[in-house]
Design a protein around this motif. Structure first.
Motif, PDB file in Angstrom:
ATOM      1  N   ARG A  75       0.820  -1.228   0.000  1.00 36.75           N
ATOM      2  CA  ARG A  75       0.000   0.000   0.000  1.00 36.75           C
ATOM      3  C   ARG A  75       0.847   1.267   0.000  1.00 36.75           C
ATOM      4  O   ARG A  75       0.506   2.248  -0.656  1.00 36.75           O
ATOM      5  N   ARG A  76       1.959   1.250   0.747  1.00 38.73           N
ATOM      6  CA  ARG A  76       2.717   2.477   0.973  1.00 38.73           C
ATOM      7  C   ARG A  76       4.090   2.513   0.322  1.00 38.73           C
ATOM      8  O   ARG A  76       4.752   3.555   0.320  1.00 38.73           O
ATOM      9  N   GLY A  77       4.557   1.393  -0.199  1.00 39.11           N
ATOM     10  CA  GLY A  77       5.880   1.364  -0.820  1.00 39.11           C
ATOM     11  C   GLY A  77       6.937   0.725   0.064  1.00 39.11           C
ATOM     12  O   GLY A  77       6.714   0.453   1.243  1.00 39.11           O
ATOM     13  N   ARG A  78       8.100   0.486  -0.529  1.00 36.50           N
ATOM     14  CA  ARG A  78       9.191  -0.195   0.174  1.00 36.50           C
ATOM     15  C   ARG A  78       9.742   0.643   1.322  1.00 36.50           C
ATOM     16  O   ARG A  78      10.072   0.122   2.385  1.00 36.50           O
ATOM     17  N   ARG A  79       9.914   1.939   1.090  1.00 36.77           N
ATOM     18  CA  ARG A  79      10.591   2.794   2.062  1.00 36.77           C
ATOM     19  C   ARG A  79       9.903   2.765   3.426  1.00 36.77           C
ATOM     20  O   ARG A  79      10.545   2.524   4.455  1.00 36.77           O
ATOM     21  N   VAL A  80       8.612   2.983   3.434  1.00 38.00           N
ATOM     22  CA  VAL A  80       7.863   3.021   4.692  1.00 38.00           C
ATOM     23  C   VAL A  80       7.841   1.644   5.355  1.00 38.00           C
ATOM     24  O   VAL A  80       8.062   1.510   6.563  1.00 38.00           O
ATOM     25  N   GLY A  81       7.602   0.597   4.556  1.00 36.39           N
ATOM     26  CA  GLY A  81       7.505  -0.749   5.120  1.00 36.39           C
ATOM     27  C   GLY A  81       8.810  -1.240   5.700  1.00 36.39           C
ATOM     28  O   GLY A  81       8.853  -1.775   6.825  1.00 36.39           O
ATOM     29  N   MET A  82       9.908  -1.089   4.952  1.00 35.67           N
ATOM     30  CA  MET A  82      11.203  -1.555   5.452  1.00 35.67           C
ATOM     31  C   MET A  82      11.650  -0.759   6.666  1.00 35.67           C
ATOM     32  O   MET A  82      12.153  -1.321   7.649  1.00 35.67           O
ATOM     33  N   ALA A  83      11.478   0.559   6.626  1.00 36.13           N
ATOM     34  CA  ALA A  83      11.867   1.393   7.763  1.00 36.13           C
ATOM     35  C   ALA A  83      11.077   1.002   9.008  1.00 36.13           C
ATOM     36  O   ALA A  83      11.639   0.917  10.116  1.00 36.13           O
ATOM     37  N   ALA A  84       9.786   0.740   8.837  1.00 33.36           N
ATOM     38  CA  ALA A  84       8.957   0.338   9.970  1.00 33.36           C
ATOM     39  C   ALA A  84       9.465  -0.965  10.578  1.00 33.36           C
ATOM     40  O   ALA A  84       9.522  -1.113  11.809  1.00 33.36           O
ATOM     41  N   GLY A  85       9.839  -1.927   9.736  1.00 28.67           N
ATOM     42  CA  GLY A  85      10.340  -3.193  10.247  1.00 28.67           C
ATOM     43  C   GLY A  85      11.600  -3.016  11.071  1.00 28.67           C
ATOM     44  O   GLY A  85      11.731  -3.589  12.171  1.00 28.67           O
ATOM     45  N   VAL A 192      18.175   5.255   7.883  1.00 33.47           N
ATOM     46  CA  VAL A 192      18.817   5.388   6.573  1.00 33.47           C
ATOM     47  C   VAL A 192      17.828   5.054   5.452  1.00 33.47           C
ATOM     48  O   VAL A 192      17.738   5.764   4.440  1.00 33.47           O
ATOM     49  N   VAL A 193      17.083   3.963   5.627  1.00 37.36           N
ATOM     50  CA  VAL A 193      16.087   3.588   4.620  1.00 37.36           C
ATOM     51  C   VAL A 193      15.037   4.683   4.459  1.00 37.36           C
ATOM     52  O   VAL A 193      14.691   5.088   3.346  1.00 37.36           O
ATOM     53  N   PHE A 194      14.519   5.182   5.575  1.00 32.82           N
ATOM     54  CA  PHE A 194      13.459   6.192   5.511  1.00 32.82           C
ATOM     55  C   PHE A 194      13.950   7.481   4.871  1.00 32.82           C
ATOM     56  O   PHE A 194      13.221   8.142   4.117  1.00 32.82           O
ATOM     57  N   ALA A 195      15.208   7.825   5.138  1.00 35.06           N
ATOM     58  CA  ALA A 195      15.733   9.094   4.638  1.00 35.06           C
ATOM     59  C   ALA A 195      16.199   9.023   3.191  1.00 35.06           C
ATOM     60  O   ALA A 195      16.047   9.998   2.435  1.00 35.06           O
ATOM     61  N   PHE A 196      16.755   7.884   2.787  1.00 33.58           N
ATOM     62  CA  PHE A 196      17.466   7.848   1.503  1.00 33.58           C
ATOM     63  C   PHE A 196      16.880   6.913   0.443  1.00 33.58           C
ATOM     64  O   PHE A 196      17.328   6.965  -0.706  1.00 33.58           O
ATOM     65  N   LEU A 197      15.912   6.067   0.788  1.00 33.99           N
ATOM     66  CA  LEU A 197      15.337   5.189  -0.234  1.00 33.99           C
ATOM     67  C   LEU A 197      14.286   5.971  -1.023  1.00 33.99           C
ATOM     68  O   LEU A 197      13.083   5.720  -0.938  1.00 33.99           O
ATOM     69  N   ARG A 198      14.781   6.944  -1.769  1.00 33.75           N
ATOM     70  CA  ARG A 198      13.930   7.850  -2.556  1.00 33.75           C
ATOM     71  C   ARG A 198      14.557   8.008  -3.946  1.00 33.75           C
ATOM     72  O   ARG A 198      15.781   8.194  -4.036  1.00 33.75           O
ATOM     73  N   PRO A 199      13.762   7.967  -5.005  1.00 32.59           N
ATOM     74  CA  PRO A 199      12.340   7.604  -5.015  1.00 32.59           C
ATOM     75  C   PRO A 199      12.150   6.137  -4.636  1.00 32.59           C
ATOM     76  O   PRO A 199      13.053   5.324  -4.817  1.00 32.59           O
ATOM     77  N   ASP A 200      10.983   5.844  -4.108  1.00 34.64           N
ATOM     78  CA  ASP A 200      10.687   4.478  -3.694  1.00 34.64           C
ATOM     79  C   ASP A 200      10.737   3.554  -4.915  1.00 34.64           C
ATOM     80  O   ASP A 200      10.025   3.778  -5.902  1.00 34.64           O
ATOM     81  N   PRO A 201      11.585   2.508  -4.907  1.00 35.01           N
ATOM     82  CA  PRO A 201      11.743   1.677  -6.110  1.00 35.01           C
ATOM     83  C   PRO A 201      10.473   0.964  -6.538  1.00 35.01           C
ATOM     84  O   PRO A 201      10.209   0.840  -7.742  1.00 35.01           O
ATOM     85  N   LEU A 202       9.673   0.501  -5.586  1.00 32.62           N
ATOM     86  CA  LEU A 202       8.440  -0.198  -5.953  1.00 32.62           C
ATOM     87  C   LEU A 202       7.439   0.759  -6.582  1.00 32.62           C
ATOM     88  O   LEU A 202       6.841   0.460  -7.628  1.00 32.62           O
ATOM     89  N   LEU A 203       7.239   1.914  -5.961  1.00 31.29           N
ATOM     90  CA  LEU A 203       6.281   2.886  -6.496  1.00 31.29           C
ATOM     91  C   LEU A 203       6.741   3.418  -7.849  1.00 31.29           C
ATOM     92  O   LEU A 203       5.929   3.631  -8.753  1.00 31.29           O
ATOM     93  N   LEU A 204       8.057   3.626  -8.001  1.00 34.86           N
ATOM     94  CA  LEU A 204       8.586   4.075  -9.288  1.00 34.86           C
ATOM     95  C   LEU A 204       8.389   3.004 -10.358  1.00 34.86           C
ATOM     96  O   LEU A 204       8.025   3.313 -11.504  1.00 34.86           O
TER      97      LEU A 204
END
Length: 417
Positions: A75-85, A192-204
């Motif tokens: 739903r939200r992309g890799r960045r949010v999910g991985m950072a949350a984990g 690091v994931v939350f700050a730098f995984l941009r653009p989100d690879p899945l959403l892109l």
């Protein structure tokens, strides 16, 4: 930002660099935790039987978090999910530190469940590597993420003494040290994931594919989760059976070697060789899958698992050397199967991360069951009985490989080179 102005290859290179860094942090934290969680559980509970419970709850946390985080990523992309984990795992590690300080076994159990989320994010990283990869480089990209985990697998257990010394310096129980270090690793990885995984690879990837889809194709009914699961089920079966084979044989071979009179140093060397087979040759496994395809790679991996079982069973005699060779081949077969199967799952899931997380959950749960069953099986039927079960699982990998199929709509963003 328009997807037409984004250099997908550049984003993929940046994503891979980031993944390799956080995998070192994540794998170091996970292996360090596995090394001491059972010891701390036995110390807090006063029972050696509780050591297995701590490992089981950690595994349960990994399995549950794998699907829940994947559903969130969907739903939200890799960045949010991985950072949350990673951040949930950091909180879990902090709870374990408190448990060590106050001497609470229930608190330790709660902490290890949450800590599993960090390992789930590390596992998901291999799928992230495939989001923007070209079809002919998908397995290679995934394998590099698996390969870099070698650093953590080696460094984590070796840093336990230093982590305990740091904890003692802060006035904490020594066994709180590895969890304190794990908390810091998971916290840094999450930030690091939350700050730098941009653009989100899945959403892109999704946006790029939508921009390239012809109008008549976009109006067509997309394949639903049930249809995609039917496609991916044989590959998931191969992944699960390969992992169950590896875990069952790996956890009981040291005991068999001990019964045969091997020293602890010799047993440790055999396990090190096993990890070498699991991780060090992952890039070769990726190149193999990219070059010859997933089905032949899975068949080859299943064949290696069968050979490893035969070697461990004494085909060339029973000795510490043959057990070490068997463990090496076991790790190598696991590597070939895991890279090939994960690559195929990434392609067939067509960006639906729930299927990827579900595969990891199934892999974790079944392998935990295999580990729990390995002891009783060996107690009743001996090491030969355990290897017979492993041989059946390995043969199942080969059978599942023959039933794998290609996707009707291959998931690929980049252009072939």
């Amino acid at each position: 930002m328009s997807v037409h102005t984004v250099d997908v290859r550049r984003v993929q290179r940046r994503t891979m660099s980031l993944l390799l860094v956080i995998q070192v942090l994540g794998s170091t934290a996970v292996t360090m935790t596995f090394a001491v969680s059972g010891i701390l559980a036995a110390e807090l509970s006063g029972s050696t039987g509780a050591a297995g419970l701590a490992q089981a709850t950690l595994t349960l946390g990994v399995g549950a978090a794998s699907y829940l985080l994947a559903a969130w990523m969907n739903r939200r992309g890799r960045r949010v999910g991985m950072a949350a984990g990673y951040l949930i795992g950091a909180v879990g590690a902090a709870v374990c530190v408190v448990a060590a300080e106050v001497g609470s076994f229930p608190l330790l159990v709660a902490g290890t469940v949450a800590l599993g989320a960090s390992a789930a994010s590390s596992n998901a990283a291999r799928y992230v590597a495939t989001d923007l990869a070209t079809a002919d480089r998908r397995a290679t990209s995934l394998s590099l993420v698996v390969w870099v985990a070698t650093a953590g697998a080696v460094a984590g257990p070796l840093m336990v003494d230093q982590a305990e010394a740091v904890a003692s310096g802060f006035g904490l129980p020594p066994l709180a040290g590895p969890f304190l270090f794990t908390m810091m690793c998971a916290l840094v990885a999450g930030l690091v994931v939350f700050a730098f995984l941009r653009p989100d690879p899945l959403l892109l990837a999704r946006a790029t594919l939508r921009s390239r889809t012809a109008p008549e194709e976009s109006e067509a009914e997309p394949a639903g989760p049930v249809s995609r699961f039917a496609e991916v089920a044989p590959t998931v079966a191969a992944l699960v059976l390969a992992h169950a084979t590896m875990v069952a044989v790996m956890v009981m071979t040291p005991l068999e070697m001990h019964h045969q009179g091997a020293t602890h140093a010799t047993i440790g060397a055999a396990i090190s060789v096993h990890f070498l087979g699991m991780y060090a040759f992952s890039p070769l496994s990726g190149r193999l899958a990219d070059r010859i395809g997933v089905r032949p790679s899975l068949t080859a991996g299943g064949g290696l698992l069968i050979v490893s079982v035969l070697v461990s069973a004494g085909l060339f005699g029973a000795s510490s050397f043959t057990h070490g060779l068997g463990l090496f081949l076991l790790g190598l077969g696991w590597s070939v199967c895991t890279v090939a199967a994960s690559t195929h799952i990434a392609a067939l899931s067509a960006g639906d991360t729930r299927l990827q997380g579900g595969a990891d959950t199934a892999m974790t749960v079944v392998s935990a069951g295999a580990a729990l069953a390995a002891g009783p099986i060996m107690a009743v039927w001996g090491f030969a009985g355990l290897l017979a079960m492993a041989a059946v699982f390995s043969a199942g990998v080969v059978v599942a490989a023959r039933r794998t199929q290609g996707s009707r709509r291959p998931w690929s963003v980049g252009r072939r080179r």
